[in-house]
Design a protein around this motif. Structure first.
Motif, PDB file in Angstrom:
ATOM      1  N   ARG A  78       1.016  -0.780   0.297  1.00 44.44           N
ATOM      2  CA  ARG A  78      -0.255   0.204  -0.015  1.00 44.44           C
ATOM      3  C   ARG A  78       0.938   1.336  -0.533  1.00 44.44           C
ATOM      4  NH1 ARG A  78      -2.713  -3.630   3.145  1.00 44.44           N
ATOM      5  NH2 ARG A  78      -4.178  -4.312   2.898  1.00 44.44           N
ATOM      6  N   LEU A 104      -7.205   3.969  -3.030  1.00 43.02           N
ATOM      7  CA  LEU A 104      -7.505   1.993  -3.513  1.00 43.02           C
ATOM      8  C   LEU A 104      -5.632   2.356  -4.593  1.00 43.02           C
ATOM      9  CD1 LEU A 104      -6.757  -1.181  -4.313  1.00 43.02           C
ATOM     10  CD2 LEU A 104      -7.600   0.431  -6.749  1.00 43.02           C
ATOM     11  N   ARG A 333      -5.806  -7.085  -0.424  1.00 43.39           N
ATOM     12  CA  ARG A 333      -4.170  -6.869   0.048  1.00 43.39           C
ATOM     13  C   ARG A 333      -4.142  -4.966  -0.441  1.00 43.39           C
ATOM     14  NH1 ARG A 333      -1.056 -11.761   0.153  1.00 43.39           N
ATOM     15  NH2 ARG A 333      -2.782 -13.645   0.350  1.00 43.39           N
ATOM     16  N   ARG A 334      -4.861  -4.980  -1.393  1.00 45.12           N
ATOM     17  CA  ARG A 334      -4.732  -3.247  -1.579  1.00 45.12           C
ATOM     18  C   ARG A 334      -5.140  -1.973  -1.272  1.00 45.12           C
ATOM     19  NH1 ARG A 334      -2.157  -4.362  -6.766  1.00 45.12           N
ATOM     20  NH2 ARG A 334      -1.710  -2.145  -6.745  1.00 45.12           N
TER      21      ARG A 334
END
Length: 338
Positions: A78, A104, A333-334
């Protein structure tokens, strides 16, 4: 194991394309709504991306609740450290500073790839007459660096393939290029594609061409001046440099088409190409793109086109915000959130 489950982005959503030189931001008030440009900023004018975001959103009547940003560098956990600028884009930090409640973060050419299905009419122009087919799509383009990405469709969803393809080794092809390339500065001993196929690469290529001819460029000559000189006089040394730049780019595009098996077409993006379009000869471009013996039959079947608007990728990120279920992004996960 991540489920790639889609998310829902709260609106309004700010979308941003953050490169080594410029950052562009736009706001989408509702799903599938129009984009409102918030501004184009120089990265050198702000010490952090959070301050640039604050400046972009200051005049907006409604503050963004979500952010979809892309940066010109690899994304890890991230966080994206720009390759050609000092900014570090840290999603959780943006939330902590009040920039958005959810977001995101994408690599810039990962975002360019995801934008391909959502590019609006009128922002792309064909190079040559080959029609697009089915299969992987490739996008690449010179800017402050050289970005490369691809897009595949899996079970009805679009999946991006990010890369750092601009950093592959790049060799001369003929005697002219051999004379020129010896004068291009190596990076830690390597001559990469980005060394000649980028904004700084255009300047390096011009200096190298003049050095190979036993001449030199005026002090302080930059890429803008080279392009201005080329457009003002198509028989100038600047125009010859730009034509060589285009030929090298076509050759590299053909290489990437082979690497990805890009039968869905190759799209050229970035801010440099629309400016030098008057010097692009489609027949010469296709000849360099297709000369890939012994596999020349593959690039001959692959369409090539150019994005004519530097803001086009913002439309693609807005499409992700509106319909995240269409995109096979690893949201689990992002995403970053409050």
């Amino acid at each position: 194991m991540s489920s790639f489950s889609p998310t829902v982005f709260p609106f309004p959503v700010i979308v941003g394309d953050i490169g080594g030189t410029n950052a562009r931001f736009a706001l989408q008030e509702e799903p599938d709504g129009p984009l409102t440009m918030l501004g184009r900023f120089r990265t050198a004018d702000f010490p952090t991306v959070s301050l640039a975001l604050a400046a972009a959103t200051a005049p907006a009547a409604r503050k963004p609740r979500s952010a979809i940003l892309c940066g010109a560098g690899p994304v890890n956990d991230r966080v994206c450290a720009l390759t050609n600028a000092d900014w570090v884009i840290d999603g959780p930090e943006i939330v902590r500073l009040g920039g958005a409640v959810e977001g995101l973060l994408l690599n810039d050419f990962e975002a360019q790839a995801l934008a391909l299905p959502a590019l609006p009419d009128g922002v792309v122009e064909s190079i040559g007459t080959v029609a697009p087919g089915a299969g992987p799509r490739v996008v690449l383009g010179p800017g402050t660096g050289l970005g490369v990405g691809a897009l595949v469709e899996v079970a009805g969803r679009f999946a991006p393939l990010p890369s750092e393809g601009g950093h592959v080794d790049f060799a001369p092809f003929d005697a002219e290029e051999e004379r020129v390339f010896v004068h291009v500065r190596r990076v830690e001993g390597r001559l990469t594609a980005e060394a000649v196929l980028s904004g700084p690469g255009l300047v390096a290529l011009h200096h190298a061409r003049l050095a190979a001819a036993g001449s030199s460029a005026p002090d302080g000559l930059d890429g803008v001046a080279i392009v201005d000189g080329a457009l003002a006089e198509h028989a100038s040394v600047e125009a010859d440099t730009v034509r060589m730049f285009i030929r090298l780019l076509a050759r590299f595009a053909g290489d990437m088409a082979i690497v990805f098996g890009g039968t869905g077409g190759v799209t050229l993006a970035g801010g440099i190409l629309p400016r030098i379009r008057p010097l692009l000869d489609p027949a010469a471009f296709r000849a360099a793109f297709e000369r890939k013996e012994p596999v020349e039959s593959l690039p001959r079947r692959i369409a090539t086109r150019m994005v004519t608007s530097p803001d086009a990728v913002l439309h693609g990120m807005a499409a992700i915000a509106s319909h995240p279920e269409r995109y096979a992004v690893d949201y689990d996960r992002r995403l970053w959130s409050a």
